[in-house]
Design a protein around this motif. Structure first.
Motif: not given
Length: 421
Positions: A107, A169, A277
């Motif tokens: 993240d 990601h 996110y």
């Protein structure tokens, strides 16, 4: 790729192979100390509490999910991989800490890496976190196979992709995930500058509370004496009545210590961080578009739209690289248990379990297992409600285990057309 080649890939190529080939896997820990390539840097900037909150919530949510090995519908608890995932992937970390840190790396840097350490039989022995700043995916030009270039203490190592856990990601070309912090860079800078400007205003702003107007000019000594008299009187009678001479005017100076626009900037920041996110804004403290009647639905959206794609990525990565091809062919998979997040409140769970048992979805012991209760004797049978029957059945009472025999149409027509003798 053979076992020998992949083990060699841990130690590099060429001249490095001569110096490291004699080291067995028992000396692998020498690669960690005193200054190793593993996670010691790349930490999140703690000055932005909104991003810290998003990373903390995602990493804690993932780490809280039970991670199990299943074969078919049954849990496998005795295998080395199952023990590793349940009790700790390496001697220094619990499973919770490992998943939380791996997700925090993903993240912040966009990529989370873990090295798979195997024993001489090529069985998984441990999982070690890698510093994302020192790992780079590369592709071999001839075979197009994916390798990982790792910057170690004494050189560069090339490790095959089957020996690296890589969660990432979103990405387009290549195999390296895009860092959410890079996407949010402008938002972070703008938020920081607004806060710094507000702080500077508070520090350099006028600290006076009153304005005293005079008709004539006074010398510096008389001004000091007047201010001193006013201060002494106000300190003793601050809540009383202030008497001033004629020709003087006293006004209170009201100041807004914090500009309300700062809160609007913070709301915009929360909204943008939540969008990057893929989180509902209320998860980051923005309740402007939230009502209490929709909280449960939004919590469900967080599980389905935010966590589920991440969970599927972890499951596929772990199953592909920690299980052998023979285990996968036998139906063995690694899965997160998300039932706990989808249970809802007591009333919702009760209605769901009631319908499940009456309709033959669950056995009573399966429901008790969901609620972490011990099984009961006779609770492993499926039950069906006796008040249900096919709509065209002549007998509306159905005995469990027996099927209704449908009457043949021709026979029914003959019976209907014949007259009793």
């Amino acid at each position: 790729m053979g076992i020998v080649q992949r083990v060699i890939s841990w130690f590099g190529f060429g001249a490095k192979l001569e110096t490291r080939a004699n080291r067995n896997l028992g000396g692998f820990q020498k690669w960690f100390e005193p200054y190793n390539m593993f996670a010691r840097s790349g930490q999140l900037d703690a000055s932005n509490e909104t991003i810290f909150s998003a990373v903390s919530r995602l990493s804690n949510s993932m780490a809280s999910l039970p991670l199990k090995v299943y074969r078919g519908y049954k849990q496998v608890s005795g295998s080395p991989v199952a023990q590793l995932l349940e009790y700790g992937p390496n001697p220094n970390m619990t499973s919770f800490d490992f998943i939380r840190t791996l997700e925090a790396f993903r993240d912040t840097s966009g990529n989370g890496y873990a090295l798979i350490q195997r024993d001489v039989r090529h069985q998984v022995q441990a999982l070690w976190l890698l510093n994302p700043r020192k790992v780079k995916p590369v592709q071999e030009s001839s075979t197009k196979e994916l390798w990982y270039e790792v910057q170690g203490d004494d050189g560069t190592y090339y490790i095959h992709n089957l020996d690296i856990i890589h969660v990432k990601h979103f990405h387009t070309l290549g195999y390296e995930g895009i860092s959410p912090l890079d996407v949010l860079r402008n938002t972070i800078n703008y938020d920081t500058q607004v806060k710094q400007f507000s702080l500077s205003q508070m520090e350099s702003g006028i600290k006076a509370s009153f304005i005293l107007k005079l008709n004539g000019s006074l010398s510096d000594e008389k001004k000091k004496a007047m201010l001193q008299n006013f201060a002494d009187f106000y300190s003793k009678n601050g809540s009383g009545v202030i008497v001033i001479d004629s020709g003087q005017d006293l006004k209170e100076l009201k100041q807004d210590i914090i500009d309300l626009k700062v809160f609007e900037v913070e709301r915009i920041t929360r909204s943008r961080v939540a969008a990057v996110y893929n989180m509902p804004p209320h998860m980051l403290g923005d309740f402007s578009q939230t009502s209490f009647s929709s909280m449960e639905q939004q919590a469900l959206e967080y599980v389905q739209n935010t966590l589920l794609p991440i969970v599927r990525m972890y499951e596929q990565e772990f199953s592909r690289k920690l299980l052998t091809s023979k285990e996968r062919a036998a139906g063995t998979v690694i899965k997160f248990n998300m039932n706990g997040l989808l249970r809802g409140d007591i009333k919702t769970r009760g209605d769901f379990y009631f319908k499940g048992i009456r309709s033959g979805w669950f056995t009573p012991n399966e429901v008790r297992a969901y609620e972490e209760l011990p099984p009961e004797k006779g609770g492993d049978k499926l039950y069906m409600s006796r008040d249900l029957a096919p709509i065209d059945s002549p007998d509306r009472t159905i005995v469990p285990g027996k099927e209704v025999k449908e009457q043949d149409e021709s026979e029914a027509d003959t019976d209907a057309g014949s007259e009793p003798e």
